[in-house]
Design an enzyme around this catalytic site. Structure first.
Site, PDB file in Angstrom:
ATOM      1  CG  HIS A 113      -0.336   0.291   2.520  1.00  0.00           C
ATOM      2  ND1 HIS A 113      -0.047  -0.703   3.427  1.00  0.00           N
ATOM      3  CD2 HIS A 113       0.059   1.447   3.095  1.00  0.00           C
ATOM      4  CE1 HIS A 113       0.496  -0.159   4.510  1.00  0.00           C
ATOM      5  NE2 HIS A 113       0.570   1.148   4.331  1.00  0.00           N
ATOM      6  CG  ASP A 144      -0.045  -4.031   2.647  1.00  0.00           C
ATOM      7  OD1 ASP A 144       0.453  -3.632   1.570  1.00  0.00           O
ATOM      8  OD2 ASP A 144      -0.488  -3.266   3.514  1.00  0.00           O
ATOM      9  N   GLY A 225       3.387   6.534   8.916  1.00  0.00           N
ATOM     10  CA  GLY A 225       4.617   6.562   8.139  1.00  0.00           C
ATOM     11  C   GLY A 225       5.531   5.389   8.402  1.00  0.00           C
ATOM     12  CG  ASN A 226       6.767   3.883  12.167  1.00  0.00           C
ATOM     13  OD1 ASN A 226       7.374   4.860  11.741  1.00  0.00           O
ATOM     14  ND2 ASN A 226       6.829   3.500  13.424  1.00  0.00           N
ATOM     15  CB  SER A 227       3.362   1.401   6.242  1.00  0.00           C
ATOM     16  OG  SER A 227       2.134   1.049   6.777  1.00  0.00           O
ATOM     17  N   GLY A 279      -2.416 -24.447  -3.390  1.00  0.00           N
ATOM     18  CA  GLY A 279      -3.733 -24.514  -4.019  1.00  0.00           C
ATOM     19  C   GLY A 279      -4.805 -25.198  -3.209  1.00  0.00           C
ATOM     20  CB  VAL A 280      -5.527 -26.393  -0.039  1.00  0.00           C
ATOM     21  CG1 VAL A 280      -4.941 -27.624  -0.693  1.00  0.00           C
ATOM     22  CG2 VAL A 280      -4.533 -25.757   0.930  1.00  0.00           C
TER      23      VAL A 280
END
Length: 383
Positions: A113, A144, A225-227, A279-280
């Site tokens: 993001h 993310d 801002g720490n993302s 794929g489960v």
């Protein structure tokens, strides 16, 4: 794919959280591995150390020492995003977030993001050096997570990646990030407050952003801002990627670092931004889930869709090819127990496309091991 399709009462839920990215508004818009070192002529990635740093504790003065060691690898990220209005007028919004250098030749790990939709991405190192028009090289289709790349560098200070599978509730940690978009790293301390949390994160405008699972909860303050900054243990190893903060006091969240190692390995080894999958669809086993479905185990991933139209095992997927069946319970992956160490999706995230992993499965009264060759997550598949 490789995800939970049922929310259980033992998960910690917050209805609205804020992804920790700060926006300077020009318009109203927000968007163990065991020891392994990869070396070639231009890159160096350190995946761990000889000791499990999650057993270490901070002592007098050691927080400053660890912060001093890690901070040179923490960068500020600024982006510009242009949008068109209803009447054809354009506007620009700018955002600021954080990233961490994960290879000496310029690969940087951050949140999706922070850079998603950006027309321009700039990176500012801890020493003030700025790089413009940095390239976004890949994003995780189910988390993310994003990777960006500074070109034509060879000696950047990279973080040391720890093992998030061995974390303990109560262990001491620090969070480092670019608080409030001021291009200066800040350090906060706390503990791991919880594991395997699930939240719904939103952007600063309050609109729902996405569902995040398998998160580390911490009371180390994660400011705007720490993302994309690191959550670090007392040994100076990165064990999480900071992603969200809540409106409540002393609650922040981070993505376990082990779940991004496979994609990082894939990008560095062959330049492909691919995430491995089996794929489960599954339900993470808790006491309530075990009781509801009359299961004989306390931990694992129950291959099940609760009567939805989606098949528990995707046709033609790696799991299907290996012989995984609906109502199987995957209890371990390469000997690591599914549960406290992470969900199926988180544990598979440690491996790269083409790796072979062994699933320990309980099928009725029988137990068996199946070897699965991991493939790339199909991008066209909606989460």
């Amino acid at each position: 794919m490789d995800k939970r399709n049922k929310n259980n009462t033992n998960n910690f839920h917050l209805i609205v959280l804020t992804v920790a990215c700060v926006t300077a508004v020009c318009s109203v818009f927000a968007l163990g591995f065991s020891i392994y070192n990869y070396n070639n002529s231009s890159a160096r990635v350190t995946w761990g150390s000889s000791a499990d740093g999650n057993s270490a504790n901070f002592t007098d003065g050691s927080i400053a020492d660890v912060a001093s060691k890690v901070s040179p690898s923490v960068v500020s990220i600024t982006t510009e995003t242009r949008t068109m209005g209803w009447f054809g007028q354009s506007s620009t919004s700018t955002t600021a977030g954080t990233g961490m250098i994960v290879s000496s030749d310029g690969y940087i790990l951050t949140n999706k993001h922070v850079v998603e939709g950006a027309n321009k991405v700039n990176v500012i190192l801890d020493d003030g050096t700025e790089y413009e028009n940095v390239k976004v090289v890949g994003t995780d289709p189910i988390n993310d997570v994003a990777f960006i790349k500074i070109n034509d560098v060879s000696d950047l200070p990279a973080v040391t990646l720890g093992d998030s599978k061995t974390m303990n509730v109560g262990q001491q940690v620090i969070a480092i990030g670019n608080a409030l978009g001021q291009f200066q790293n800040t350090v906060t301390e706390g503990i791991v407050s919880g594991l395997n949390r699930s939240i719904t994160a939103s952007d600063s405008s309050g609109y729902s952003y996405e569902r995040l699972t398998d998160l580390i909860q911490t009371d180390a303050a994660i400011n705007s801002g720490n993302s994309g900054g690191p959550l670090v243990n007392a040994a100076g190893q990165v064990i999480g990627l900071n992603v969200a903060t809540s409106s409540a006091n002393d609650i922040g969240f981070a993505i376990p670092i082990s779940s991004v190692k496979g994609m990082l390995k894939q990008i560095i080894n062959n330049g492909k931004a691919e995430r491995a999958y089996i794929g489960v669809n599954y339900v993470t086993v808790t006491p309530d889930v075990a009781k509801e479905y009359k299961l004989s185990v306390k931990n694992g991933g129950y291959v099940h869709t609760d009567g939805n139209s989606t098949s528990p095992v995707m046709s033609g997927s790696p799991a299907d090819k290996a012989g995984v069946k609906p109502e199987d319970i995957i209890t371990a992956i390469n000997g690591v127990e599914v549960g406290k160490a992470g969900s199926i999706s988180a544990l598979i995230g440690e491996y790269a496309v083409g790796d072979i992993v062994q699933l320990h499965i309980k099928r009725g009264d029988s137990e068996l091991n199946l070897n699965v060759t991991l493939e790339a997550y199909p991008i066209s598949t909606k989460r």
